[in-house]
Structures are given as C-alpha cells and as structure tokens.
Write an enzyme that holds these catalytic residues in place. Structure first.
Site, mmCIF file in Angstrom:
data_model
loop_
_atom_site.group_PDB
_atom_site.id
_atom_site.type_symbol
_atom_site.label_atom_id
_atom_site.label_comp_id
_atom_site.label_asym_id
_atom_site.label_seq_id
_atom_site.Cartn_x
_atom_site.Cartn_y
_atom_site.Cartn_z
ATOM 1 N N LYS A 37 -6.204 11.485 10.867
ATOM 2 C CA LYS A 37 -5.683 10.610 10.018
ATOM 3 C C LYS A 37 -7.265 10.818 8.799
ATOM 4 O O LYS A 37 -6.148 11.352 7.571
ATOM 5 C CB LYS A 37 -5.877 9.204 10.378
ATOM 6 C CG LYS A 37 -5.723 7.995 8.497
ATOM 7 C CD LYS A 37 -5.880 7.051 9.680
ATOM 8 C CE LYS A 37 -5.584 5.919 8.109
ATOM 9 N NZ LYS A 37 -4.872 4.370 8.138
ATOM 10 N N ASP A 85 -4.129 2.576 -5.218
ATOM 11 C CA ASP A 85 -3.098 3.090 -4.798
ATOM 12 C C ASP A 85 -2.656 1.290 -3.985
ATOM 13 O O ASP A 85 -1.498 1.625 -3.091
ATOM 14 C CB ASP A 85 -3.191 4.290 -3.968
ATOM 15 C CG ASP A 85 -3.287 4.169 -2.739
ATOM 16 O OD1 ASP A 85 -3.877 3.536 -2.241
ATOM 17 O OD2 ASP A 85 -3.163 4.792 -2.453
ATOM 18 N N ASP A 109 1.282 -1.459 -0.027
ATOM 19 C CA ASP A 109 -0.287 -0.480 0.021
ATOM 20 C C ASP A 109 0.864 1.046 -0.482
ATOM 21 O O ASP A 109 2.466 1.163 0.947
ATOM 22 C CB ASP A 109 -0.844 0.365 0.912
ATOM 23 C CG ASP A 109 -2.067 1.103 1.235
ATOM 24 O OD1 ASP A 109 -1.970 1.439 0.469
ATOM 25 O OD2 ASP A 109 -3.065 0.871 2.022
#
Length: 1268
Positions: A1024, A1183, A955
């Site tokens: 986050k 991604d 990742d």
C-alpha cells in the site's frame, strides 16, 4: 595521406530593394569563387568537402568581394582576420531566421554540394616531407565572402595532423540541426574506397534530411502558433527574474531592514550614514533603488526637514534614478508639516509629479499612509488646490478562470452561510484575540498539572525561581554592556546588528532568552535552530509593535463593521469576506493601508541576532556547582555549554544544558507552558486574505505561502500575480470554520497520558519509562574490544530512544495542553498554503491536520440536525475509521455497523472498562468519538432532529492516481481508482497486490528462491505505501525501504531474506503499476523529461494552476553561506537560492508529484468555494473532505462536479503551451550550435503531450466510491 579540407561558412547580404537578377548574379559569383578555390587545391591534395551552411542575411547595403591571391602572412596583418585554427564568424545580424528560410538554405546547400562534387577530381595525395613547407603552400588560403566587410579575408590552409585542425573541425559547424548536415567521409588513398564513401555519405545525408524535414516542419508549425506571444523581451524577462528579481532583492532587503530598524528606534543619523556609505561605494550604489532612498525621505518628512529631502532627490538625479509615487508623497507630507512652505514650491512639486506620470488620485489610492500622513499630504495640496478631494477607486480586476466564472458572476443564486454568533459576540472575541496578540506570549497550564505536588517539587520550583531572577539581572546588564560596545564601534560600511538590539525593550530581550532556556530539551539543540528561534521571536514582537502602532485604530473599526457579514443577526449576504473587507477599507481612507507589510529581516540578520543572544546565555549564565548537594568545594559553572557533534557527515554546533539544570527542571515538574500567539488557534474569525501581504492573524505576521527561510521566489511571483482571488477566497472559507473541543474524549486521553501513556493508542509514555543509559568506562581493562563495542552500541541506542521519547512526549503535551486550555472556547484555524497550493492551518501544534488524537478532540462549533440520512453516514464513517470492509459497498458497511451496535454502545459507555472494541480500529480515538456521537443520536427522541457537531470524512480513493487517470482519460486506470461507477469499491492496493502475486507465482515456478520464500506473504498492507507514494515520485530506493520496513514487521518472515525480498518486490510493484496504469507512466515520464530539459537549460520549473496560482520549484544547487559570531562560524546550506542554478535531479524528480499536488489542491479549492455557495460547513485535509453528516450528499455532488469540471480542461496541453512560451526562446542567429540543438530538443519534448484515452469523465459524477 590525403589532406582534408573543410569549407568555411559563407555568407553574403542582399538588400531588400534589389531584384532577382542581382541575387542570381551574386550566387553565380559565389560559385566562381568556390570553383577557383577547388582548382587551387586539386594541384596538391585530394579533397573531401564537408557540407557547411550557406547563410543568406538581408542587409541594407552590398559590397562586392574581391579575390585575393596573397598568402597567409599578408592576410594575418588585416584587422579581424582569424589565425589558423580559429572559427571565422562573418555573421553581423542577430535576427532570428524563420524555418521557411532554413528550408531554402538547406536546398541551396544540397545544390552547392552537387556542384562542388562534380568539379572535384580524385588524385593521389603527394607525400609531404617537411611540415614547414606544408604550412606555406601557395594558394592554400580560401575566401570568406561577407557583405559586412569591404575586403575578403584569407586564412591559411591547416594541416590535417595539426592540433589546430582538430579544434577547427569541432568549431566549424552549421547553424541548422546536425541532422541536416552530411557527415564528411574520410578520404581514402584508393579511388574505389572514395566512391563508396561518397555514396554512403549521400545516402545517409538523404535519409537524415528527410527525418530533419519533418522535425523542421513541426518546429515551424509550433513557432507560427506561438509567434504572436513570443517577443524579444521574453529572454530578458527570464534573466530579470533570476538576476534582478532575486539576487538584488537580497541586497535591497538587507539595507532596507537595517534602515527601517534605525528609523523605528529614532536613530536617523545612523540610518542616513548607512545610506551615504552605500552611495559613496560605486559598486554598491548601482544596486540601490528608489525605495531605499524613500526610507530616509519618509523619515526626514516626519521631522519637516525639506533640505535633507532635497539632497536625497539630488542623489537620485545624479544616478539617474526617478522618484516614485511614495517619494512625492513624502515631499508633500513634509510640506504639509511645515507651515511656512510657499505655494509655489508645492505647485512645482505637483507639476513634477504629474510630469513623472502620477496623478493626485494615485497618491491616495496607492500610497501606504501611516498615522497622520494622509492628512498632512491633503493639507499641503489644499494650499494650492483648496477644493480638491480624493476620488475613491474601488475598481478591481475581474478576470477569473472559467472554472470559477459562474461562482463570481452568479452570486444571486448563492446561499452563503453565516456563523452561529451575534455581532456583539464576534466583536467581543476580536478584543480577546487582540489582547492575546498584543501580549506576544501566552502562558497556559500543562495537563501534567493535575499530578499531586510534593515538598520536593515545591522546593525545586522555588530554587529555579530564585535562579531565574538572578539570571535575568545578569542578562540585562550584559545586554546593555554589549550593545554599548556595538554603538561605539565605527562601522559605517558594515551592517551590524546594533539597531536590531534596540527595537524592543531590554526586558523583552531577556524574557525571550529565559523562555528559550526553559524550553531547551535535555539533549540540547543545534545552535542554528536555537539562534533562528530567538531571532524570529524578536522579529515577531517587532512586527507586532509596528502594526499596533500604525494600524490598530483602523483595524478595529474595519473589523467591527466586517462582523456584519459573518454574524447571524445581520442580513448582509451574497458577498465574499475578501470583497467585503476591501470595500470597508476603501471607505476608511485614513491611516495606513492594512496590507502594507513590515519589511522582513534577512535570514542572516535573524541568525546573527540569535547567535548574539545565545552567546550571552552561554557566557553569562552560571550556577553554583553544589546547588543540589552543598559542599565546601563550591564554584560557579555555566548552565549551558557549547559543543560539537556529527550529524551524518556534518559537524554541527550544539547548545546543551548542564546536567544540574536538567535535573532541577525534572524534579520541579513545572506546570506552565509558554507559547507565541501564532502557535494557538484564534479566538475570533481570522482576517480575510485580501493579498499576499495581509490576512490571518490580527497583528502577528503571517505568510500566505510557506517557504524556506530566506527564499523570495514565491513572494516575487505572488506579487506579480493579478488573479489570486479564487485562491484567497478558498483559504478564507476554510479559516472561517469555527471549532470547539470534544471534552469527554479529551478527558479520557489526558487520563491515559498522565498514567504512563499507551503506545498502542498513540499516547507516548513519560521519560520515566525510557530505558536507562548504560554507564561504563571505555578505559576499563576488564572489557575486551567486542564488549566495549556492544556497550557503546547500547549507549547510542538508549540515547536515541530517550531523545525520541522526549520529542514525542513533548509534542503530545503541547497538543493536549493547548486543547485543554481551549476546552471552553470557540476558536478558528487561519490557513495558508505551501508552494504547491496545498493548504494548512497556521497553528503548528494543535489542528485538524494532526494525528488521530488531535482530530478526535475537535468538533464543529456549529451543529446541524442529522436529517434522514445523517445517522447512516455516521455509521458508515465509523466503519471507515476501523479500516474494515474496504471492499464492501456502502450498504454492506451500514449493515456491518448495525450488526455491531452493541459493541459501539459499549465503547461509548465504558471506553476504558468495557469490551474496548474501539481500540482495535485503525484510528481508535476518532472511532471512539464516533461511537459516542452515534450513541447520543440513537438514544435521542428523534435521531433525525439530533443536533450533531461531528465532522464526517469523505476520502479520495488513491487521489494522486485518480488525477493521473483523469489526465490520461485512461479507462483501465480510472476503473482501478473508482472513477468509473461500480457496485462495490475497487481497491487499487489489492489489485496491485494480486498482480504482484501473479508475478511471484510465475517466478517461483521458474525456480526463484526469493519468490518461493515470499509465498503467502504478499498482501494489501505490504504494497500500500509504495503504491500510494509512487504517484508522488518515490524511487526504487525509497520503495525498497518502505517494503523492507513492512517485511520486518512480519514475525514469520525470515529476516535474512528481508533485503533481497524487498528489492525483488519493489521491482514487481513498479511493473504491476506500469501494466495497470499505462497512461500514468507516460504522463510521469513526460513531466520528468520536461523538467530535466528545463532545469538543464538553467531555469527552475514553473507553472500556473488552473485557478491561476503561480508555482515555482525552489530546488537549487546547494551553496554554503557563512554567518560569523563569537561562538562559531555557522556554515548554512542554502538550497533555495537561485544564484547557484537549479538542482536538475530534484527539479525533474519533484515535478510530477508537485504538479499532481497542485491539481489536488485546485480540486479542493473549487470544492470549498462551491460548498460555501451552497451554505455548507467545509474543511479539508488535502484529499479528505469534512462536513456535517446532514450535508455529506451535497458535498459529494459538488466534489464530483468540480473534479469533472477541472479535468474537462486540457490541462496537459495548457501546461505544454505555458512551458513553451516560458522556456522555448529561439536562439539568436549567431548562437552556438548546442544552443540550437537544446532549443529544438526542448521544444519538441514540451510539444509532445502524451495522448489521451477514451474514458468519459462524466461517469465520475455517478461513481459512488470516487470519494467515500
């Protein structure tokens, strides 16, 4: 008060052949005229002359102007003389002056200003006593000198206080930017104040001229750079894209789809009448093109009716439309079908075709033949040219991006992988998939079928079956009656839905309606969604029938040969699937070109058709009111009812099932689910995408690029794009990955699903666990106002919770049922993409982009040995799935995995009865699947030889910020997101949290109450989501909502401070990011400002990815489109329609995230291509890249190399150049001043590419934690 006068624009022309003496003479004449004008004004007023532009225009002839002493009355009688207050525009040429000419003009203006000011003497203004007298002052007119007029026009002097004066002062402006014009100072009554004002004006003018000179020099330099690529047709191209390219396409699509449907059902008379009615309407006829006429030309050609075709050619000629290649093809087909057609007539047709610029070979290489059309055309040609044979043209353009040039030119070095299946197996899989798609529906068992069947369930199922049989009979009769009424209605000028009600069998329409009824949720469905679903189902079956009828034989032959490339028992290699398919299709010349699409139906047609079907269901389907409890008071009641509800501020029509039907379905607990083939994975490798019109499913229509219903901009761009090969190939490689089901994991999930679910493990509970909806009578006097309000709130919340639980439960049921249905099969996921280039599997319910549950039950169908490092990668992957050790090195994670090996093995052996360690992971089901894979490997005789099917993920570390840091070559930003090699991973979220904590501590010392309350609360988890989404365009408002949600989840945080604290924290997070990622903010700001100026100029933002994929943002101002029906008139909000102009706010806010998404998709595609050339199995979730444990190291190497290769290109500079060429069209010489200002502002903005830093991209290749 002094009277102020402004000098008007003065222009004269100089022939190209005249010498310098004549130019000097004419300039001196101009000065004489100006001096005479000043002397006239000095007698009455004190003049403050404002500088205006003197424009030099080259013209082929010259006319000497003569001074006129006539007053305004005489002047007003002349043709073309403006009245008082109007702007005089004497420019006759629309040529665009260069920047060098503008500089010369500026110098001439300054010289004129000096000469005029030296001749003006200050004199007190005389008071006016009569406005009437002032309006007719002698000599109060001034000259406008122009070489385009034979005589000089005059206009009256305008009073200062008149309204026309103010209007004139606004309208008279120079053509150069405003900085180049000196601002006129107000004339004072005293000489001293006038001198001071003039000095101030001169100083200001000098400063502004210096600043403007730099801007002009920059603009001149940019124009020289792009001059060779600009053309006058560029403006026309933009206009064509907006007007003809999109707006007219909607009209053409409506006519074409209607006529095609008529032709499909054999109703040629109706199709011909529609064409004639449009032709008779002059306004509509102008919008028709040759392709519309070709529909009827092809239809008459099938019947051999050459006379009808001749009349259509006359209609084309009458309106100056030229027949195209398909027109001539149909004529020749008709001649081939007619055995008595004379050779002279055929020869005349061939000669006319050649005169139009078409060759015989063009017919066979470019025309979309169907069935025996090709043979008929050849038959006609052979009558006059018996030895002619078509030449096969297999040449394709090979202009690739430099990023993939080696990939395509050095295939001898590649090791393309094979599928682990024989050719016979693949051919068998093809036949199974073909049968499935031909049936158009798939009925599967629900995973709830394992529950014991009771007598009550059996009774209800039988009762429902009886009712369905009755409803089918009623719908069949009603459909025939309603269609008969439409057929008899004479509406030649209106395109009704009659032909769309004839393209399928009557029983198929009824089956679609019954299936829709069975899937209707208890809470109902909006009329718009239900109608769209019904209409799309009809179109899908129609498309399948079309393709099966025209393509099936050719498709089967080519696919059979295509499997040679994929099968393990064939040697064919070093060629890509797309290339191999194109070669095979070039060899199979008979039949229809497979990439020829079925004409899509307009969104309005689909909605009208769907609403017609809904209306039948609502009005015709009924049930006995006492069917569950028989009584004497029996009556027939509808099973569906139409009601209105409010969603936000919109009143929405909803179709809801009657409670009796809902109860019957709940008690029956039926165990069958029905899906369309496109909702299921494929049983064979997908068709390769060879163009924007062909790929994925065998018969079911598929879109290369996903778009909103009715949007056509993306299709138009893809059709024009000639270099999509790398994009198509990457989609094909992703789709060729074979999958299978992880049966042990699936069985555990199903067992929990059928045992009341588990919210902690993301398994939604059944509706039996939903809260009961309170029942009370609002008119009951025993309740006071507060009690009623509380109960109403409880009712609303309970209904909302029930609706959410039903939605989640059904979603999980679909995923698990499909997985269970495919448990013994090998399957494939065809891929397409969104408008940014991000790739997605086509099946919507069950795929590897889904939730933790979906990913956990998927394995690669092909296994590979773990090798020396594969087991280590499995362990590291497991730790990554737990969410622990994010700041630890890979070695640290590996050591941690070894330290908890007992827990791993216990989880694998006793997932539901052991220590249940796996349940504490961030991704529990994937963690459990990984535990099982590790247990199988460590218990095998030789772990290095253990065959693993498990996908291991790598990742990106906040991938959006990684792209920003690479674009800006930002050292600090690159270090924060692991572009720089480090011994341990850098966690950007923790870094931002630390920075925010520093801000909070400082504010707390300063006495901020919110900062003090937040002590000990700020964490990585809190910030986050906001950090992750800032890079994708989240606003302060959105960021505050995210933090608000996180704070609400913290039990110890006081709830009364949540709102204020979230508002405080979002500001601190943005401030921290601005400090840590300076280059990122500069690039974001530049992209935002560029998009804002582009959209304000009336254009949508477009760009091209480094791989050549064209992208356009589909955000336009909303407009309401009405779709009428008997039930209600739908008001559809259309936001993708270019007719309304771009939505500036959405265009500018979406550009930065969309641009970054296009880059991450480009990186993924490059990685996919080069992994394929290395023989790897590769798939991605944006991604997050997946491969076998054995090949993780190879994939990591390729991933880093392609990232460096991508960002080694000057991406931002290329974007700037593209947008300047696309949008910076220099205004015409006679354009308004604002246009020139906007042009200058846009050009300077787009050219001002943010500067880059000193980060060395090559370091990414050595960064362990770039992707990990």
């Amino acid at each position: 008060m002094p009277l102020q006068c402004q000098r008007r624009n003065v222009s004269f022309s100089v022939p190209k052949t005249e010498d310098a003496k004549k130019r000097v003479l004419e300039q001196s004449q101009l000065f004489d005229v100006l001096e005479a004008r000043i002397q006239q004004l000095q007698s009455d007023v004190v003049i403050d002359v404002q500088q205006a532009k003197v424009e030099f225009i080259k013209a082929p002839y010259s006319v000497r102007g003569k001074s006129s002493g006539k007053g305004p009355k005489n002047a007003s009688n002349k043709a073309g003389t403006p009245k008082s207050g109007q702007t005089v525009d004497t420019r006759t040429s629309k040529s665009k002056p260069s920047l060098g000419e503008e500089k010369k003009k500026l110098q001439n203006q300054q010289q004129l200003q000096t000469k005029i000011q030296t001749n003006v003497k200050e004199k007190p203004a005389a008071k006016r006593t009569s406005s009437k007298v002032n309006a007719h002052l002698p000599g109060s007119s001034f000259k406008v000198i122009s070489r385009s007029a034979k005589n000089l026009d005059t206009v009256p002097l305008i009073k200062k206080k008149s309204k026309d004066y103010k209007k004139l002062s606004k309208e008279i402006h120079p053509e150069v930017p405003p900085e180049t014009s000196a601002t006129a100072a107000s004339a004072g009554t005293k000489a001293g104040s006038q001198k001071a004002s003039k000095r101030k004006t001169e100083d200001s003018k000098t400063q502004k001229s210096r600043g403007t000179a730099k801007e002009l020099a920059m603009i001149e330099e940019l124009e020289k750079k792009f001059m060779s690529q600009w053309s006058s047709s560029q403006t026309e191209e933009l206009e064509n894209v907006d007007e003809e390219g999109f707006a007219q396409r909607d009209f053409i699509l409506s006519i074409s789809s209607y006529m095609e449907a008529c032709v499909f059902v054999g109703d040629l008379k109706r199709a011909n009448n529609v064409l004639l009615s449009q032709y008779k309407n002059v306004s509509q006829r102008k919008r028709l093109n040759t392709d519309v006429y070709n529909i009827m030309i092809r239809a008459w050609a099938k019947n051999g009716n050459i006379n009808k075709i001749g009349s259509l050619f006359l209609m084309l000629e009458e309106f100056n439309l030229q027949p195209n290649l398909e027109s001539y093809c149909s004529v020749l087909e008709c001649m081939g079908r007619k055995g008595d057609c004379s050779p002279k007539r055929i020869t005349r047709c061939l000669n006319q075709m050649q005169e139009s610029g078409f060759s015989l070979d063009d017919l066979f290489s470019k025309c979309p033949f169907k069935l025996d059309e090709r043979e008929m055309v050849l038959k006609a040609i052979h009558r006059v040219k018996p030895h002619y044979q078509p030449t096969k043209d297999v040449t394709t353009s090979q202009n690739f991006s430099s990023l993939v040039e080696d990939f395509y030119t050095k295939k001898a070095d590649h090791n393309f992988p094979k599928l682990n299946f024989t050719q016979k197996q693949l051919q068998k899989y093809f036949k199974l998939q073909l049968q499935r798609e031909q049936a158009c529906t798939i009925v599967i068992d629900s995973v709830e079928a394992s529950k014991p069947v009771t007598e009550k369930m059996i009774k209800m199922r039988e009762l429902l079956a009886e009712q369905r049989a009755e409803w089918q009979t009623v719908l069949l009769q009603s459909l025939k009656q309603s269609r008969g009424i439409l057929a008899e209605a004479k509406r030649e000028n209106r395109l009704d839905i009659y032909p769309y009600l004839c393209v399928l069998k009557d029983e198929e329409y009824v089956d679609i309606m019954i299936q829709s009824l069975d899937s209707l949720p208890p809470g109902g469905q909006s009329l718009t969604m239900l109608a769209r679903d019904l209409g799309n189902r009809v179109f899908t079956i129609y498309s399948v029938r079309q393709r099966y009828q025209n393509q099936i034989e050719k498709l089967a032959n080519i696919y059979s040969a295509y499997t040679c490339l994929l099968a393990k028992d064939e040697k064919l290699n070093n060629i890509l699937p797309r290339e191999h398919w194109c070669e095979l299709e070039a060899k199979h010349t008979s039949g229809l070109l497979l990439k020829t699409p079925v004409i899509t139906w307009p969104n309005t047609v689909i909605l009208e058709l769907g609403m017609f079907m809904v209306d039948l269901m609502v009005t015709k389907l009924k049930i006995d009111s006492d069917i569950l409890n028989p009584t004497n008071d029996r009556k027939r009641i509808p099973i569906l009812y139409h009601m209105y509800t409010f969603r936000k501020t919109w009143q929405v029509g909803v179709i809801k099932p009657y409670p009796i039907l809902t109860k019957m379905r709940q008690e029956a607990m039926e165990t069958k689910l029905t899906f369309e083939p496109c909702a299921m994975p494929m049983l064979c490798p997908p068709l390769p995408w060879i163009s924007e019109k062909f790929g994925a499913y065998l018969l079911t229509p598929s879109k290369l690029m996903r778009s909103l219903d009715g949007a056509t901009q993306h299709e138009w761009l893809l059709e024009k794009c000639q270099h999509l090969q790398p994009v198509l190939d990457s989609l094909n490689l992703l789709g060729n990955c074979a999958w299978k089901i992880n049966k042990p994991i699936l069985d555990i999930i199903i067992s929990i699903f059928n045992d009341k679910g588990c919210d902690k493990l993301d398994i939604p509970p059944p509706l039996s666990e939903a809260p009961q909806i309170p029942h009370f009578n609002p008119k009951d006097p025993s309740y006071n106002g507060n009690q009623k309000a509380t109960l109403m709130k409880e009712v609303v919340n309970a209904k909302k919770k029930n609706s959410e639980m039903h939605s989640l439960r059904m979603d999980a049921l679909y995923k698990l049922s499909i997985a269970n249905f495919m448990r013994d099969d090998i399957f494939w996921f065809p891929h397409n993409m969104d408008f940014r280039g991000r790739t997605y599997p086509c099946p919507p319910y069950f795929n590897h982009l889904g939730s933790d549950v979906s990913r956990a039950v998927l394995l690669f169908a092909e296994g590979k040995p773990l090798g020396p490092k594969g087991l280590d990668w499995l362990k590291i992957h497991l730790v990554n799935l737990t969410g622990l050790k994010k700041r630890s090195s890979l070695q640290g994670r590996l050591e941690y995995a070894d330290s908890i090996m007992e827990e791993i093995l216990d989880s694998a052996d006793n997932p539901l009865n052991g220590n249940k360690w796996w349940m504490s992971a961030d991704e529990p089901w994937q963690a459990l699947a990984c535990c099982m894979e590790i247990s199988y490997a460590v218990r095998s005789p030789d772990p290095t030889q253990f065959i693993s099917h498990f996908p291991v993920h790598q990742d990106g570390s906040c991938n959006g910020l990684q792209h920003y840091a690479a674009l800006g070559k930002d050292v600090i930003g690159a270090t924060s997101v692991n572009l720089m090699p480090r011994d341990v991973p850098q966690d950007v979220y923790s870094g931002v949290a630390q920075q925010v904590e520093l801000f909070r501590a400082n504010d707390a010392e300063m006495g901020s109450k919110i900062a003090q309350v937040l002590e000990g609360i700020i964490s990585r988890k809190l910030v986050k989501q906001t950090v992750m989404t800032v890079v994708y365009g989240v606003t302060y408002f959105g960021g505050r909502q995210q933090i608000d949600k996180r704070l609400s989840e913290i039990d110890e945080f006081p709830k009364e401070y949540v709102w204020g604290a979230s508002q405080y924290l979002v500001r601190q997070v943005f401030s921290a990011l601005k400090e840590m990622f300076t280059a990122t903010r500069e690039i974001q700001d530049w992209l935002t400002q560029s998009a804002s100026l582009i959209s304000k100029s009336g254009h949508t933002v477009q760009w091209v990815t480094p791989l050549g994929l064209p992208i356009i943002q589909p955000y336009h101002r909303p407009r309401t489109q009405a779709v009428k029906s008997n039930m209600q008139t739908l008001s559809i909000q259309v936001r993708h329609d270019n007719k309304t102009g771009p939505d500036v706010l959405k265009q500018k806010n979406a550009f930065p995230p969309n641009f970054i998404h296009s880059l991450d998709s480009t990186h993924m595609m490059l990685t996919a291509l080069h992994c394929y050339s290395s023989g790897l199995t590769f798939v991605s979730v944006h991604d997050c890249f997946w491969t076998h444990a054995f090949t993780v190291d190879t994939m990591n190497k390729v991933c880093r190399e392609q990232f460096v290769s991508l960002h080694s290109k000057p991406i931002l500079q290329e974007l700037s150049d593209f947008m300047i060429k696309k949008y910076c069209i220099r205004p015409q010489a006679d354009a308004k001043m604002k246009k020139f200002q906007d042009y200058k502002k846009l050009l300077l903005c787009l050219a001002k590419v943010p500067p880059t830093g000193d980060f060395d991209l090559q370091q990414v290749k050595d960064s362990t934690y770039f992707f990990s």
